[in-house]
Motif scaffolding. Structure first.
Motif, PDB file in Angstrom:
ATOM      1  N   UNK A  96       0.853  -1.182   0.000  1.00  0.00           N
ATOM      2  CA  UNK A  96       0.000   0.000   0.000  1.00  0.00           C
ATOM      3  C   UNK A  96       0.889   1.232   0.000  1.00  0.00           C
ATOM      4  N   UNK A  97       0.277   2.388  -0.240  1.00  0.00           N
ATOM      5  CA  UNK A  97       1.023   3.632  -0.198  1.00  0.00           C
ATOM      6  C   UNK A  97       0.105   4.738   0.270  1.00  0.00           C
ATOM      7  N   UNK A  98       0.719   5.783   0.833  1.00  0.00           N
ATOM      8  CA  UNK A  98      -0.046   6.934   1.275  1.00  0.00           C
ATOM      9  C   UNK A  98       0.559   8.194   0.668  1.00  0.00           C
ATOM     10  N   UNK A  99      -0.218   9.260   0.681  1.00  0.00           N
ATOM     11  CA  UNK A  99       0.263  10.527   0.150  1.00  0.00           C
ATOM     12  C   UNK A  99       1.127  11.198   1.208  1.00  0.00           C
ATOM     13  N   UNK A 100       2.429  11.156   1.001  1.00  0.00           N
ATOM     14  CA  UNK A 100       3.363  11.740   1.954  1.00  0.00           C
ATOM     15  C   UNK A 100       3.252  13.262   1.950  1.00  0.00           C
ATOM     16  N   UNK A 117      -1.276  25.229  -2.128  1.00  0.00           N
ATOM     17  CA  UNK A 117      -1.815  25.039  -0.781  1.00  0.00           C
ATOM     18  C   UNK A 117      -1.506  23.623  -0.292  1.00  0.00           C
ATOM     19  N   UNK A 118      -0.706  23.520   0.747  1.00  0.00           N
ATOM     20  CA  UNK A 118      -0.375  22.217   1.318  1.00  0.00           C
ATOM     21  C   UNK A 118      -1.533  21.702   2.158  1.00  0.00           C
ATOM     22  N   UNK A 119      -1.831  20.413   1.995  1.00  0.00           N
ATOM     23  CA  UNK A 119      -2.872  19.761   2.784  1.00  0.00           C
ATOM     24  C   UNK A 119      -2.184  18.802   3.748  1.00  0.00           C
ATOM     25  N   UNK A 120      -2.230  19.071   5.051  1.00  0.00           N
ATOM     26  CA  UNK A 120      -1.545  18.202   6.019  1.00  0.00           C
ATOM     27  C   UNK A 120      -2.022  16.765   5.919  1.00  0.00           C
ATOM     28  N   UNK A 121      -1.102  15.842   5.972  1.00  0.00           N
ATOM     29  CA  UNK A 121      -1.460  14.422   5.873  1.00  0.00           C
ATOM     30  C   UNK A 121      -2.274  13.971   7.068  1.00  0.00           C
ATOM     31  N   UNK A 122      -2.150  14.665   8.206  1.00  0.00           N
ATOM     32  CA  UNK A 122      -2.858  14.275   9.423  1.00  0.00           C
ATOM     33  C   UNK A 122      -4.167  15.047   9.616  1.00  0.00           C
ATOM     34  N   UNK A 123      -4.585  15.810   8.608  1.00  0.00           N
ATOM     35  CA  UNK A 123      -5.834  16.559   8.702  1.00  0.00           C
ATOM     36  C   UNK A 123      -7.017  15.596   8.717  1.00  0.00           C
ATOM     37  N   UNK A 124      -7.902  15.739   9.694  1.00  0.00           N
ATOM     38  CA  UNK A 124      -9.089  14.898   9.795  1.00  0.00           C
ATOM     39  C   UNK A 124     -10.152  15.382   8.814  1.00  0.00           C
ATOM     40  N   UNK A 145      -6.263  12.586   6.372  1.00  0.00           N
ATOM     41  CA  UNK A 145      -6.328  12.785   4.924  1.00  0.00           C
ATOM     42  C   UNK A 145      -5.533  11.754   4.121  1.00  0.00           C
ATOM     43  N   UNK A 146      -4.341  11.395   4.558  1.00  0.00           N
ATOM     44  CA  UNK A 146      -3.519  10.521   3.717  1.00  0.00           C
ATOM     45  C   UNK A 146      -4.065   9.097   3.597  1.00  0.00           C
ATOM     46  N   UNK A 147      -5.077   8.763   4.382  1.00  0.00           N
ATOM     47  CA  UNK A 147      -5.719   7.462   4.230  1.00  0.00           C
ATOM     48  C   UNK A 147      -6.495   7.377   2.916  1.00  0.00           C
ATOM     49  N   UNK A 148      -6.876   8.531   2.363  1.00  0.00           N
ATOM     50  CA  UNK A 148      -7.643   8.530   1.117  1.00  0.00           C
ATOM     51  C   UNK A 148      -6.825   7.914  -0.011  1.00  0.00           C
ATOM     52  N   UNK A 149      -5.562   8.257  -0.101  1.00  0.00           N
ATOM     53  CA  UNK A 149      -4.709   7.723  -1.154  1.00  0.00           C
ATOM     54  C   UNK A 149      -4.479   6.234  -0.962  1.00  0.00           C
ATOM     55  N   UNK A 150      -4.351   5.822   0.286  1.00  0.00           N
ATOM     56  CA  UNK A 150      -4.170   4.400   0.575  1.00  0.00           C
ATOM     57  C   UNK A 150      -5.428   3.616   0.221  1.00  0.00           C
ATOM     58  N   UNK A 151      -6.584   4.198   0.477  1.00  0.00           N
ATOM     59  CA  UNK A 151      -7.847   3.499   0.235  1.00  0.00           C
ATOM     60  C   UNK A 151      -8.182   3.365  -1.241  1.00  0.00           C
ATOM     61  N   UNK A 152      -7.967   4.450  -1.995  1.00  0.00           N
ATOM     62  CA  UNK A 152      -8.411   4.426  -3.386  1.00  0.00           C
ATOM     63  C   UNK A 152      -7.545   5.205  -4.343  1.00  0.00           C
ATOM     64  N   UNK A 235       3.235  19.990  10.723  1.00  0.00           N
ATOM     65  CA  UNK A 235       3.084  21.377  10.297  1.00  0.00           C
ATOM     66  C   UNK A 235       4.437  22.013  10.029  1.00  0.00           C
ATOM     67  N   UNK A 236       5.395  21.778  10.915  1.00  0.00           N
ATOM     68  CA  UNK A 236       6.732  22.317  10.700  1.00  0.00           C
ATOM     69  C   UNK A 236       7.378  21.682   9.476  1.00  0.00           C
ATOM     70  N   UNK A 237       7.143  20.399   9.284  1.00  0.00           N
ATOM     71  CA  UNK A 237       7.699  19.731   8.111  1.00  0.00           C
ATOM     72  C   UNK A 237       7.127  20.358   6.845  1.00  0.00           C
TER      73      UNK A 237
END
Length: 372
Positions: A96-100, A117-124, A145-152, A235-237
C-alpha cells in the motif's frame, strides 16, 4: 587534337554549391532527427493514469463544477510508495502507499499568479467510499487525509479534496521518492540554510548547520525529516517543504537552467520520467504549455501556504480546519481571486492564520531567498 587542361575546372566549381546545399540539408535533417528522438523519449517517459480518470467519471454528478474559465487546479501528490526501484531503503513495502505530501496548485486565469496550498497528511477529513486497485471498496469514513490515497489512490484523494474545498480538480500529478531525487539532482541541487545541525537516522539525513546545497538523497531526507527537527510536528515539516519548493522553483526559473540545453534536457528527462499524470497532462506538449505558463508568472506571485489548521480537538497528533478561515480560503481559490500572504513561513511557524481575514494566511513566495 589537343585537350585544354583548364576546361574541367569550371565544372568542379559549379559542384561546390550543390555539395554545400546537400551538406546543409543533411545537417538540418540530422538536427531534426535528434530533436524528434529527444521529444519522443521525453514524451514516452510520462506515465498515464487512466484508472483515476475512469474512476472519476463514475462520480461526475457529485463533483463540483469549474467556476472560472481558464483557471486550473492541479493536485500534486508525493507518494510514499516503497515498492519502486530505489525506494526500499525508506521502509518496508507493504503493498500500500499513502500521500506523503499533497499540494493543491491553483493557477490563476491569465497566468497572473500561482497558489500552492499544502494539505496536512494528518488533517481529519470526510473520506468518501472508494474502490482500491485490488477492486475492494473501502467504506466512507472520517479519518486523516492521507488514508484517502491508501484506500483508493489518486481518485479517492481528488474526491476527498473536492468534498473538502468545493474546488474542481482539473488535473493531477504523482511523483515518488526516486523521482523527487532525480529532479533535484538534474537542477544541480537546491540551496538551503539550516539554523542547526540535523541528525535523523529514520530520514537517512545528517547535515551541519549553515548554508549548503542539498542534492537528491539529502534533499529527500530534508523534506521528509520530522521528529529530529523543531517540535516534530507535520506542520513544521510542511513549512520546510514549502521553503524547499520555493527554492527549487527559483532554481528552475533561473536562466542557468531554462536557457542551457545541457541542463534543461536532464531536468526535463528527470521530470517526465518521475511523473504519473491524468490523460490531460500526459504529453510533453501539454506539460510544456503548463510549464510555459508557470514560467511567466512573477516569482513574487507564486505563493506557498498551508490550509488553516489547528490540533484536532480529540487528538493533538491530528489536525482539524480552522473556520471560517479555511472556507474563506477555499472560496477565494474557487472564484480565482488572489490570496494575500502576510509573511513567510519559517521552520518554527504555526500552521494556521493569525487573523480572521485573508491577510492572516501564512506562506512563502518563490521570490524569497532562502539563504538571504
Amino acid at each position: 587534337m589537343t585537350t585544354d587542361s583548364s576546361e574541367p575546372a569550371p565544372r568542379r566549381r559549379r559542384r561546390w554549391p550543390r555539395v554545400l546545399a546537400l551538406g546543409a540539408a543533411l545537417l538540418v535533417l540530422s538536427v531534426a532527427g535528434v530533436g524528434w528522438w529527444f521529444y519522443e523519449r521525453l514524451d514516452g517517459n510520462i506515465h498515464t493514469d487512466t484508472r483515476t480518470a475512469n474512476e472519476l467519471k463514475k462520480y461526475e454528478a457529485e463533483r463540483p463544477v469549474s467556476v472560472v474559465r481558464d483557471a486550473q487546479n492541479i493536485l500534486l501528490i508525493g507518494s510514499d510508495n516503497r515498492g519502486g526501484k530505489g525506494n526500499g531503503k525508506y521502509g518496508k513495502d507493504t503493498g500500500t502507499q499513502r500521500s506523503d505530501t499533497t499540494i493543491l496548485l491553483h493557477l490563476q486565469a491569465g497566468g497572473k499568479s500561482a497558489t500552492a496550498v499544502s494539505i496536512p497528511r494528518d488533517l481529519m477529513v470526510d473520506i468518501p467510499a472508494c474502490e482500491g486497485a485490488d477492486g475492494k471498496r473501502a467504506q466512507a469514513r472520517f479519518a486523516q487525509f492521507n488514508w484517502a490515497f491508501e484506500s483508493g489512490g489518486a481518485a479517492c484523494s481528488i474526491r476527498t479534496v473536492e468534498k473538502l474545498t468545493g474546488i474542481r480538480v482539473d488535473h493531477h500529478m504523482i511523483v515518488d521518492f526516486s523521482g523527487f531525487k532525480r529532479l533535484v539532482n538534474a537542477v544541480g541541487g537546491v540551496e538551503m540554510c539550516l539554523k542547526e545541525p540535523v541528525d535523523d537516522a529514520e530520514a537517512h539525513l545528517k547535515l551541519p548547520a549553515g548554508r549548503q546545497v542539498l542534492h537528491g538523497e539529502q534533499a529527500l531526507g530534508y523534506v521528509r525529516a520530522r521528529y529530529s527537527i523543531g517540535d516534530g510536528s507535520d506542520t513544521e515539516r510542511i513549512g520546510r517543504q514549502q521553503e524547499f519548493m520555493s527554492s527549487l522553483v527559483k532554481k528552475v526559473q533561473s536562466n542557468g537552467v531554462l536557457l542551457n540545453p545541457a541542463k534543461l534536457y536532464p531536468v526535463l528527462n528527470a521530470a517526465t520520467s518521475s511523473l504519473t499524470t491524468d490523460p490531460g497532462l500526459d504529453s510533453l506538449k501539454d506539460l510544456y504549455a503548463l510549464a510555459r505558463g508557470v514560467r511567466d508568472i512573477p516569482r513574487d506571485k507564486i505563493r506557498f501556504l498551508t490550509i488553516p489548521r489547528q490540533p484536532y480537538t480529540y487528538d493533538k497528533n491530528r489536525d482539524e480546519l480552522v473556520q471560517p478561515d479555511a472556507d474563506r480560503l477555499f472560496r477565494q481559490l474557487r472564484l480565482d481571486r488572489p490570496v494575500p500572504v502576510s509573511h513567510a513561513v519559517t521552520a518554527s511557524a504555526g500552521g494556521g492564520p493569525k487573523a480572521a481575514d485573508l491577510t492572516g494566511y501564512q506562506g512563502t513566495t518563490a521570490a524569497r531567498g532562502i539563504c538571504e
